[in-house]
Write an enzyme that holds these catalytic residues in place. Structure first.
Site, PDB file in Angstrom:
ATOM      1  N   ARG A 102       0.863  -1.177   0.000  1.00 43.68           N
ATOM      2  CA  ARG A 102       0.000   0.000   0.000  1.00 43.68           C
ATOM      3  C   ARG A 102       0.898   1.223   0.000  1.00 43.68           C
ATOM      4  NH1 ARG A 102      -5.042   0.237   4.075  1.00 43.68           N
ATOM      5  NH2 ARG A 102      -5.174  -1.897   3.284  1.00 43.68           N
ATOM      6  N   SER A 114      -7.990   0.444   0.156  1.00 42.88           N
ATOM      7  CA  SER A 114      -8.967   0.432   1.235  1.00 42.88           C
ATOM      8  C   SER A 114      -9.438   1.845   1.574  1.00 42.88           C
ATOM      9  CB  SER A 114      -8.374  -0.268   2.458  1.00 42.88           C
ATOM     10  OG  SER A 114      -9.357  -0.538   3.429  1.00 42.88           O
ATOM     11  N   ASP A 162     -16.225   1.414   4.071  1.00 41.80           N
ATOM     12  CA  ASP A 162     -15.096   2.145   3.504  1.00 41.80           C
ATOM     13  C   ASP A 162     -15.092   1.884   1.995  1.00 41.80           C
ATOM     14  OD1 ASP A 162     -14.253  -0.491   3.526  1.00 41.80           O
ATOM     15  OD2 ASP A 162     -12.194  -0.010   4.055  1.00 41.80           O
ATOM     16  N   ASP A 171     -13.539   0.122  -0.247  1.00 46.87           N
ATOM     17  CA  ASP A 171     -13.530  -1.219  -0.838  1.00 46.87           C
ATOM     18  C   ASP A 171     -14.473  -2.158  -0.098  1.00 46.87           C
ATOM     19  OD1 ASP A 171     -11.829  -1.396   1.421  1.00 46.87           O
ATOM     20  OD2 ASP A 171     -10.778  -3.117   0.564  1.00 46.87           O
ATOM     21  N   ASP A 214     -14.802  -3.420   2.950  1.00 46.83           N
ATOM     22  CA  ASP A 214     -14.448  -4.481   3.889  1.00 46.83           C
ATOM     23  C   ASP A 214     -14.379  -3.960   5.330  1.00 46.83           C
ATOM     24  OD1 ASP A 214     -12.082  -3.060   3.830  1.00 46.83           O
ATOM     25  OD2 ASP A 214     -10.796  -4.802   3.481  1.00 46.83           O
ATOM     26  N   ARG A 215     -14.847  -2.741   5.541  1.00 49.38           N
ATOM     27  CA  ARG A 215     -14.996  -2.184   6.883  1.00 49.38           C
ATOM     28  C   ARG A 215     -16.422  -1.664   7.046  1.00 49.38           C
ATOM     29  NH1 ARG A 215      -9.936   0.859   9.581  1.00 49.38           N
ATOM     30  NH2 ARG A 215      -8.287  -0.607   8.999  1.00 49.38           N
ATOM     31  N   THR A 246      -4.720  -9.915  11.982  1.00 46.71           N
ATOM     32  CA  THR A 246      -5.730  -9.192  11.219  1.00 46.71           C
ATOM     33  C   THR A 246      -5.807  -9.741   9.802  1.00 46.71           C
ATOM     34  OG1 THR A 246      -4.087  -7.528  10.644  1.00 46.71           O
ATOM     35  CG2 THR A 246      -5.489  -7.065  12.541  1.00 46.71           C
TER      36      THR A 246
END
Length: 382
Positions: free
Chosen positions: A54, A149, A308, A310, A312-313, A381
């Site tokens: 990232r 993300s 968020d 993408d 996934d949150r 995670t």
């Protein structure tokens, strides 16, 4: 320029890079003798880890661009071949709506196809969870998601999910990182994306995987009759990301009335500029949720749900009982609530039943598990 090592790195870049924009920028800095900027861009390569890559997009080995995407994929490709030298290897590739995401996904597919690896390339941007799901459903060796993300708009990323659908962990990340270092020279074929249109090894799994995902999700709903009677209004925002379509389908799959889901109109369309927020992370709270709160106040909704970019949150906010404002739940609070809900409603299913929490999370799920006689595991995670 006196720094010989820097000159060597510059020469490598100019020899390897085929993108006109990034080549020209490195050439300009070299002509201007801007050693400080060149060192920043060329001397420090991005580190591949459990979260993949990232970084900001731009020229140089320290940023994400066509060349570093190719180098990363060539390394990953060779690592996969070492793990399985059969002809049955396959990889799922997805991408979000950020700048360059589709381009990076195409280059990634190109490298894999040239290595005779079957590629399932999503034909449109999609949420990250669909990639993790598709890896297991299609029995792929791994999945790659091009996304940064919730990072700022200048960034992008390269997430890798292993055959179990989870993000990679040690020692897999270390093995991939070493393989990248051993495969830095871009092959001539790695730049030619025409293979995507001509190869028999590539297919688009998007519609089938979305349909299967929703069918499997449907099996988790035990209260459809109750849901049909729902009058509670929910406000939803994907924060200019890719979550809205799937969220709406999932909402309907659980048989909530579609009329009770109110989207934040200014934010439902994917937009890589994220024009209405300073930082596209709904977990940051009020600032990112300003428009959602305004929409909820206007429509009289009590609950705000936000993904968020993408998807996934998840962030959740609830109007305070005394109408004094909104409470944004923390991730640990949501984890506790969801864990309690699962324990209360699903433990009559065939077991064993597990709670899983990450090393950076609260231990409250472990406490619940110990008290209720459930199994519990701490994990990394992802």
């Amino acid at each position: 320029m006196n720094d010989k090592k820097l000159v060597e790195l510059y020469e490598k870049w100019m020899k390897w890079d085929r993108n006109t924009l990034t080549r020209n920028e490195i050439q300009r800095l070299f002509n201007d003798k801007d050693e400080e900027k060149l060192k920043k861009l060329l001397s420090n390569r991005m580190v591949f880890g459990t979260a993949g890559l990232r970084a900001a997009m731009g020229p140089g080995f320290s940023q994400l661009n066509d060349l570093t995407i190719i180098q990363t994929t060539q390394g990953l490709c060779q690592y996969l071949i070492k793990q399985d030298d059969s002809s049955q290897k396959s990889v799922v590739i997805g991408y979000d709506a950020r700048h360059n995401s589709e381009r990076f996904a195409s280059l990634t597919a190109t490298v894999l196809l040239n290595a005779n690896i079957r590629v399932y390339l999503m034909s449109r941007h999609c949420p990250t969870p669909l990639i993790a799901y598709s890896v297991t459903r299609l029995r792929a060796m791994c999945g790659i998601m091009i996304t940064a993300s919730h990072n700022p708009k200048e960034d992008n990323g390269y997430k890798v999910y292993w055959e179990n659908g989870a993000q990679i962990c040690t020692p897999v990340d270390e093995g991939i990182a070493e393989s990248i270092e051993n495969n830095l020279i871009p092959l001539e074929t790695s730049w030619d994306t025409k293979i995507i249109k001509n190869s028999s090894l590539i297919s688009d799994p998007y519609e089938k995987m979305l349909d299967n995902y929703l069918k499997d999700l449907n099996k988790l709903s035990k209260f459809k009759e109750f849901n049909k009677t729902n009058q509670l209004l929910f406000v939803y925002t994907p924060v200019h990301g890719v979550g809205y379509e799937m969220f709406l389908k999932a909402f309907i799959e659980f048989e909530f009335p579609a009329s009770t889901l109110i989207p934040v109109l200014e934010q439902i369309e994917p937009d890589p500029e994220f024009p209405t927020v300073r930082f596209p992370n709904p977990e940051e709270g009020a600032n990112t949720l300003d428009l959602a709160i305004q929409t909820a106040n206007k429509r009289g909704a009590l609950i705000i749900l936000a993904n968020d970019p993408d998807a996934d949150r998840l962030a959740v906010a609830e109007r305070r009982v005394d109408q004094s404002g909104w409470r944004v739940f923390t991730g640990n609070e949501l984890g506790a609530l969801i864990g309690w809900w699962c324990f209360t409603n699903y433990t009559d299913d065939k077991g064993p039943h597990w709670f899983v929490y990450s090393t950076v999370s609260s231990r409250i799920l472990r406490s619940i598990a110990e008290d209720e006689g459930l199994k519990c595991e701490e994990t990394l995670t992802g």
